[in-house]
Scaffold this active site. Sequence first.
Site, short mmCIF file in Angstrom:
data_model
loop_
_atom_site.label_atom_id
_atom_site.label_comp_id
_atom_site.label_asym_id
_atom_site.label_seq_id
_atom_site.Cartn_x
_atom_site.Cartn_y
_atom_site.Cartn_z
CB VAL A 141 -0.95 -0.01 1.22
CG1 VAL A 141 -1.77 1.26 1.28
CG2 VAL A 141 -1.84 -1.25 1.18
N PRO A 142 1.17 1.80 -1.17
CG PRO A 142 1.00 2.58 -3.37
CD PRO A 142 0.38 1.62 -2.38
CB CYS A 143 2.23 5.18 2.74
SG CYS A 143 3.41 4.03 3.44
CG HIS A 144 6.76 4.40 -1.40
ND1 HIS A 144 6.02 3.24 -1.25
CD2 HIS A 144 7.12 4.45 -2.69
CE1 HIS A 144 5.96 2.61 -2.42
NE2 HIS A 144 6.62 3.34 -3.31
#
Length: 179
Positions: free
Chosen positions: A140-143
Site C-alpha cells: 500500500v504505497p504510502c511512500h
Amino acid sequence: MTKSLPETLILDRVATPVGEALLVVDEAGVLRAFDFADYEPRMRTLMGRHYRGMALNPGRAPDALREAVGRYFGGDLDALAGIAWATNGTAFQRKVWDALCTIPAGETLSYKGLAERIGSPSAMRAVGLANGSNPVAVVVPCHRVIGANGSLTGYGGGLPRKRWLLAHEGAAFKDSLAA
C-alpha cells in the site's frame, strides 16, 4: 481487504536492497503487515494494537508473496499489485489506504491531492495521520505521497528508504537528501 481477525499471524523476513523486510501474514497467506527490520519494535506495537493478544509466530510467507516482493525490488514495479492484504484500521484509514493503491508506480501525489481523491479536501492532516499508520508499507504505497512542493516528507521507514523507493519507481520529487 477485510476487517476480520485472523486466527494466526506469521512473521517472515525477506532480504531487499533497502534492508530486511518483515512480512506478517495470516493463516490464509493474506498480508497483514509489511515493514523493515530496523522498525520492528514499532511494527510489533502496531500489530499488538490491531490484533490484541496475538503472537507473531516465526514462519514463512507464501512463496507467491515472497516472489512478488523480490520481483518488485528487482524492477517489476507492478509485481505487488495482486497481493492480497487486509488491515484492521478505522473506516477512514482504510479509505485512505485504498486510495493509496490508486497511485501508480512512478507517480506521486500530495497530501492535499490524496484528501481530494477520497472526497475530503480539508482533511489533509487526517490523511497524513492515516498515511503514516499504514501497516502494509510498500504494498500500500504510502511512500508515493510527497509534499505539495514536490519535496520528500516523512516516511515511517525513513526518508532515505522513501528516496530509494521513489527513485526505483522513476518518480519525480525534490531530493533534499542528495545535497
